[in-house]
Design a protein around this motif. Structure first.
Motif, PDB file in Angstrom:
ATOM      1  N   HIS A  40      -7.923   2.484  -0.885  1.00 24.78           N
ATOM      2  CA  HIS A  40      -7.100   1.718   0.055  1.00 24.78           C
ATOM      3  C   HIS A  40      -6.568   0.554  -0.781  1.00 24.78           C
ATOM      4  O   HIS A  40      -7.342  -0.205  -1.360  1.00 24.78           O
ATOM      5  CB  HIS A  40      -7.960   1.222   1.213  1.00 24.78           C
ATOM      6  N   ARG A  54     -12.611   5.639   7.952  1.00 29.30           N
ATOM      7  CA  ARG A  54     -11.594   6.456   7.272  1.00 29.30           C
ATOM      8  C   ARG A  54     -12.118   6.983   5.932  1.00 29.30           C
ATOM      9  O   ARG A  54     -11.852   8.132   5.569  1.00 29.30           O
ATOM     10  CB  ARG A  54     -10.318   5.641   7.052  1.00 29.30           C
ATOM     11  N   ASN A  60      -1.229   1.959   3.576  1.00 22.81           N
ATOM     12  CA  ASN A  60      -1.838   1.084   2.565  1.00 22.81           C
ATOM     13  C   ASN A  60      -2.093   1.864   1.271  1.00 22.81           C
ATOM     14  O   ASN A  60      -3.223   1.971   0.797  1.00 22.81           O
ATOM     15  CB  ASN A  60      -3.136   0.480   3.100  1.00 22.81           C
ATOM     16  N   GLU A 101      -5.400  11.477   6.169  1.00 27.66           N
ATOM     17  CA  GLU A 101      -5.679  10.768   7.409  1.00 27.66           C
ATOM     18  C   GLU A 101      -6.378  11.702   8.388  1.00 27.66           C
ATOM     19  O   GLU A 101      -6.472  12.922   8.158  1.00 27.66           O
ATOM     20  CB  GLU A 101      -4.387  10.203   7.993  1.00 27.66           C
ATOM     21  N   ASP A 140      -5.183   5.837   4.039  1.00 31.38           N
ATOM     22  CA  ASP A 140      -4.277   5.279   5.045  1.00 31.38           C
ATOM     23  C   ASP A 140      -2.878   5.241   4.441  1.00 31.38           C
ATOM     24  O   ASP A 140      -2.642   4.555   3.452  1.00 31.38           O
ATOM     25  CB  ASP A 140      -4.737   3.867   5.431  1.00 31.38           C
ATOM     26  N   ASP A 165     -12.751   0.351  10.880  1.00 33.83           N
ATOM     27  CA  ASP A 165     -11.812   1.473  10.836  1.00 33.83           C
ATOM     28  C   ASP A 165     -11.666   1.987   9.403  1.00 33.83           C
ATOM     29  O   ASP A 165     -11.652   3.206   9.174  1.00 33.83           O
ATOM     30  CB  ASP A 165     -10.454   1.042  11.384  1.00 33.83           C
ATOM     31  N   VAL A 166     -11.565   1.070   8.439  1.00 33.28           N
ATOM     32  CA  VAL A 166     -11.468   1.469   7.032  1.00 33.28           C
ATOM     33  C   VAL A 166     -12.725   2.213   6.606  1.00 33.28           C
ATOM     34  O   VAL A 166     -12.665   3.253   5.938  1.00 33.28           O
ATOM     35  CB  VAL A 166     -11.226   0.236   6.137  1.00 33.28           C
ATOM     36  N   ASP A 172     -10.887  -3.820  12.113  1.00 32.74           N
ATOM     37  CA  ASP A 172     -10.119  -3.217  11.020  1.00 32.74           C
ATOM     38  C   ASP A 172     -11.044  -2.763   9.891  1.00 32.74           C
ATOM     39  O   ASP A 172     -10.863  -1.686   9.311  1.00 32.74           O
ATOM     40  CB  ASP A 172      -9.113  -4.219  10.451  1.00 32.74           C
TER      41      ASP A 172
END
Length: 465
Positions: A112, A160, A72, A82, A69, A156-157, A153
């Protein structure tokens, strides 16, 4: 005895997924700040460094931390992958090709930064809670103010990490390493002093705190298949009263072994307690060369099948070979020695001298401690500077003659945390042009200091108003 040590380090290792390392020597991940300042993707400078490392005799390369990300990241000039970056795939294929030269296995470290994201990258990074970072010698106003993540969130991490792993597999890399150490985001979830106040399935008990790591590792395995290397970097301990303990880490290792992790790189500490750069308090740790071998020996009582990579503190070939023979380590990680002598692996596997000396910088770091209490990070920045030199086709400056270590204490560290010239035009262009030119370093130093001071003044004034 030298030949016996060489034989121990030269012995191949087959990982649980079936990938074979040609020897037991690995390049450990380091921060590099080599990415394109505009896109955060790799370039020929990155390829030049990794090609040199791969041809230096290593069996394994773990890349410097690559963010999942861009908002971050640990540093503004690090690489980031990404979901929409497929159009840059050609750059990553060249990167993988360079890192795999001469039969080297190449693994991408994915990370991250969480609350360790510098203000220059993001003033409000995402973290398990809003507990702010605290670093000796660093004013609080320089550090970011983290925002507690929602459950969405966290998911989502997780996604990713998985999608970035698939991307790396398509690029030709042999595997990934999930960064769960040194105070980065997943390490923050594991740390009960940072992961506070959560009421979902990712906070509270250790089982909940390690849930994100478990879901990432198992998700990557499912998405990338059984022949892809899936590894983790894990703290032996956070070296903090409120942090994760060694017993916590052993339980996490047990979970990772059950989740078919291919190897774990053992480290320790964070920005707040930098044990990974040798700042440790335990007397038994000081007496042994490697910082984390005591933990590895204890972990081996319960973790039997999963290979362990130990990084940090090795200074003699005999100690490395002893760790392999004792079963405390399966892979030996090297970081800073390879910043000074990128071909040192070849020396380790060929030089018959029984008193082979590891490369160490000819710099009095103890003197610098008198003026900079955060000298551990200064050393890190200085070694990053040597990687920068190699990226530009130069040899490392092991005596600190070209650029004094004070430069990294007074300029590099502050601009990394407060004002990153790589992020905006025209300062990114100025930095890119001036950095490779030796005589202009002092001019750049004063230019950067003046800009940093001015930026601090504007920030303080805005807070007062």
């Amino acid at each position: 005895m030298a030949q016996a040590d060489i034989d121990a380090l030269a012995r191949p290792l087959t990982l649980p997924c079936g990938v074979v390392l040609k020897n037991r020597l690995a390049k450990a991940p380091m921060t590099e700040s080599l990415a394109d300042a505009r896109t955060n993707h790799p370039n020929e400078r990155v390829n030049h460094v990794y090609r040199r490392w791969a041809k230096g005799g290593l069996g394994l390369i773990v890349t410097g931390n690559i963010a999942i990300d861009r908002a971050n990241m640990e540093a503004a000039r690090n690489i980031a992958i990404e979901k929409q970056d497929e159009k840059y795939m050609a750059f990553y294929k060249e990167y993988a090709k360079a890192a795999k030269a001469d039969g080297c296995v190449a693994v991408v470290q994915l990370s991250h930064a969480g609350r360790q994201t510098p203000r220059a990258v993001n003033t409000r990074p995402k973290a398990p809670s809003n507990v702010k970072l605290s670093m000796d010698g660093v004013p609080q106003f320089i550090l970011s103010n983290p925002v507690a993540m929602t459950t969405a969130d966290v998911h989502d991490v997780r996604d990713r990490f998985i999608s970035a792993s698939v991307f790396c597999q398509k690029a030709g890399f042999d595997g990934v390493q999930i960064h769960a150490a040194h105070g980065y985001l997943i390490s923050q979830f594991l740390n009960p002093g940072v992961n506070v106040g959560r009421t979902d399935g990712y906070g509270g008990s250790l089982e909940n705190r390690m849930r994100l790591l478990k879901e990432v590792v198992e998700g990557v395995r499912e998405a990338c298949g059984p022949r892809f290397v899936v590894s983790v970097k894990l703290n032996s301990s956070d070296f903090q009263k409120s942090g994760a303990t060694e017993q916590d880490s052993i339980r996490v290792l047990e979970m990772l072994e059950a989740s078919t992790c291919d190897f774990v790189e053992v480290s320790g500490g964070s920005y707040e307690a930098p044990a990974m750069v040798g700042i440790v308090r335990r007397e038994s740790t000081r007496k042994r060369e490697a910082y984390f071998l005591d933990f590895a020996a204890e972990a081996r009582k319960t973790v039997k099948r999963m290979p362990l990579m130990i990084t940090g503190g090795f200074r003699t070939r005999s100690a490395m070979a002893d760790a392999i023979r004792a079963g405390e380590a399966d892979i030996i990680g090297m970081a800073r020695p390879l910043c000074l002598h990128p071909e040192f692996s070849t020396v380790l596997l060929s030089d018959p001298s029984p008193t082979l000396a590891f490369p160490v910088p000819k710099i009095d770091w103890h003197h610098l401690r008198a003026t900079n209490p955060n000298v551990g990070n200064v050393e890190s920045f200085w070694h990053t500077g040597q990687i920068q030199r190699m990226a530009d086709g130069m040899d490392p400056d092991e005596e600190g003659k070209v650029v004094k270590p004070e430069f990294f204490a007074q300029v590099w560290a502050p601009r990394q945390m407060l004002w990153e010239p790589a992020t905006t035009f025209p300062t990114n262009v100025v930095w890119a042009l001036v950095w490779p030119v030796k005589p202009l370093h002092h001019l750049l130093q004063w230019f950067t200091v003046a800009a940093a001071v001015a930026g601090a003044g504007v920030f303080i004034a805005s807070r007062v108003n």
